[in-house]
Motif scaffolding. Sequence first.
Motif, short mmCIF file in Angstrom:
data_model
loop_
_atom_site.label_atom_id
_atom_site.label_comp_id
_atom_site.label_asym_id
_atom_site.label_seq_id
_atom_site.Cartn_x
_atom_site.Cartn_y
_atom_site.Cartn_z
N GLU A 88 0.83 -1.21 0.00
CA GLU A 88 0.00 0.00 0.00
C GLU A 88 0.86 1.25 0.00
OE1 GLU A 88 -2.28 -3.43 1.09
OE2 GLU A 88 -0.45 -2.66 2.02
N GLN A 89 1.96 1.23 0.73
CA GLN A 89 2.87 2.38 0.76
C GLN A 89 3.50 2.58 -0.62
OE1 GLN A 89 6.39 1.94 3.23
NE2 GLN A 89 6.28 4.09 3.84
N ALA A 90 3.83 1.50 -1.30
CA ALA A 90 4.41 1.59 -2.64
C ALA A 90 3.43 2.21 -3.62
CB ALA A 90 4.84 0.21 -3.13
N VAL A 91 2.16 1.81 -3.54
CA VAL A 91 1.13 2.37 -4.43
C VAL A 91 0.92 3.85 -4.10
CG1 VAL A 91 -1.32 2.27 -5.04
CG2 VAL A 91 0.00 0.16 -4.83
N ALA A 92 0.84 4.18 -2.82
CA ALA A 92 0.62 5.57 -2.41
C ALA A 92 1.78 6.46 -2.87
CB ALA A 92 0.44 5.65 -0.91
N ALA A 93 3.01 5.97 -2.80
CA ALA A 93 4.16 6.76 -3.24
C ALA A 93 4.07 7.04 -4.73
CB ALA A 93 5.46 6.04 -2.90
N TYR A 94 3.66 6.04 -5.50
CA TYR A 94 3.51 6.24 -6.95
C TYR A 94 2.44 7.28 -7.25
CZ TYR A 94 2.90 5.35 -11.89
OH TYR A 94 2.83 5.51 -13.26
N GLU A 95 1.35 7.24 -6.49
CA GLU A 95 0.23 8.14 -6.73
C GLU A 95 0.43 9.53 -6.11
OE1 GLU A 95 -3.03 5.85 -5.19
OE2 GLU A 95 -3.12 4.59 -7.00
N SER A 96 1.51 9.72 -5.36
CA SER A 96 1.75 10.99 -4.69
C SER A 96 1.93 12.13 -5.69
CB SER A 96 2.98 10.91 -3.79
OG SER A 96 4.17 10.88 -4.56
N GLU A 97 1.61 13.32 -5.24
CA GLU A 97 1.76 14.51 -6.10
C GLU A 97 3.22 14.69 -6.51
OE1 GLU A 97 1.14 19.33 -5.79
OE2 GLU A 97 -0.02 18.04 -4.46
N ALA A 98 4.13 14.48 -5.57
CA ALA A 98 5.56 14.67 -5.87
C ALA A 98 6.03 13.70 -6.95
CB ALA A 98 6.38 14.50 -4.60
N TYR A 99 5.62 12.43 -6.87
CA TYR A 99 6.08 11.48 -7.89
C TYR A 99 5.39 11.72 -9.22
CZ TYR A 99 7.90 7.53 -10.30
OH TYR A 99 8.54 6.77 -11.24
N GLN A 100 4.15 12.15 -9.20
CA GLN A 100 3.45 12.46 -10.45
C GLN A 100 4.15 13.61 -11.18
OE1 GLN A 100 0.96 10.56 -11.93
NE2 GLN A 100 1.69 9.22 -10.30
N LYS A 101 4.69 14.56 -10.43
CA LYS A 101 5.48 15.65 -11.05
C LYS A 101 6.74 15.08 -11.68
CE LYS A 101 3.85 19.48 -8.24
NZ LYS A 101 4.17 20.46 -7.19
N ALA A 102 7.36 14.14 -11.01
CA ALA A 102 8.56 13.50 -11.57
C ALA A 102 8.21 12.75 -12.86
CB ALA A 102 9.18 12.55 -10.55
N LEU A 103 7.09 12.04 -12.84
CA LEU A 103 6.67 11.31 -14.04
C LEU A 103 6.45 12.24 -15.22
CD1 LEU A 103 4.14 8.56 -12.93
CD2 LEU A 103 6.39 8.27 -13.94
N ALA A 104 5.92 13.42 -14.95
CA ALA A 104 5.69 14.40 -16.03
C ALA A 104 7.01 14.80 -16.68
CB ALA A 104 4.95 15.62 -15.48
N ALA A 105 8.11 14.68 -15.95
CA ALA A 105 9.43 15.04 -16.49
C ALA A 105 10.10 13.88 -17.21
CB ALA A 105 10.33 15.54 -15.36
N LEU A 106 9.53 12.69 -17.12
CA LEU A 106 10.12 11.53 -17.77
C LEU A 106 10.07 11.73 -19.28
CD1 LEU A 106 11.36 8.78 -16.98
CD2 LEU A 106 9.11 7.78 -17.34
N PRO A 107 11.20 11.70 -19.94
CA PRO A 107 11.22 12.01 -21.37
C PRO A 107 10.46 10.99 -22.23
CG PRO A 107 13.43 11.49 -20.55
CD PRO A 107 12.50 11.40 -19.39
N ASP A 108 9.93 11.49 -23.32
CA ASP A 108 9.22 10.63 -24.27
C ASP A 108 10.13 9.56 -24.85
OD1 ASP A 108 6.88 12.05 -23.92
OD2 ASP A 108 7.25 13.38 -25.62
N GLY A 109 11.39 9.84 -24.95
CA GLY A 109 12.34 8.91 -25.55
C GLY A 109 12.79 7.79 -24.63
N VAL A 110 12.15 7.67 -23.47
CA VAL A 110 12.50 6.61 -22.53
C VAL A 110 11.42 5.55 -22.58
CG1 VAL A 110 12.79 6.02 -20.11
CG2 VAL A 110 13.81 8.10 -21.00
N GLU A 111 11.83 4.33 -22.87
CA GLU A 111 10.91 3.20 -22.83
C GLU A 111 11.12 2.51 -21.49
OE1 GLU A 111 10.39 -1.03 -25.13
OE2 GLU A 111 11.35 0.63 -26.20
N ARG A 112 10.03 2.36 -20.73
CA ARG A 112 10.16 1.82 -19.37
C ARG A 112 9.07 0.81 -19.10
NH1 ARG A 112 9.80 5.03 -13.60
NH2 ARG A 112 7.62 5.29 -14.14
N ASP A 113 9.46 -0.29 -18.48
CA ASP A 113 8.52 -1.30 -18.00
C ASP A 113 8.52 -1.15 -16.49
OD1 ASP A 113 7.05 -3.51 -17.27
OD2 ASP A 113 8.31 -4.95 -18.32
N PHE A 114 7.40 -0.68 -15.91
CA PHE A 114 7.32 -0.35 -14.49
C PHE A 114 6.22 -1.20 -13.84
CE2 PHE A 114 5.50 1.83 -10.90
CZ PHE A 114 6.59 2.31 -10.21
#
Length: 97
Positions: free
Chosen positions: A64-90
């Motif tokens: 639950e803590q792992a899911v909450a961290a992913y859904e956090s505002e701070a991590y969502q801002k980081a995701l927005a910065a993830l470049p389009d040219g990065v292919e990631r399996d998460f």
Amino acid sequence: MAKGYWVSVYPAISDPERLTAYGRLARPAVQAGGGRVLSRDGRVVAHEAGITQRVVLIEFDSFEQAVAAYESEAYQKALAALPDGVERDFRIVEGID
């Protein structure tokens, strides 16, 4: 309580500098969410359809803590910065109790 893990594999990275910028935002977001980096860019032996490129493993005290961290505002801002040219399996996976 079973731990939670973020498992990320990056099959393709076309812009390493922008990935570094993502990391600068993601690192404090993960730490604030209680995550601990267990492995990042270490040695990998891949079998079958495995990928040896960048692999990241992060541990949380619970799934639950792992899911909450992913859904956090701070991590969502980081995701927005993830470049389009990065292919990631998460994935977020639950450990065995």
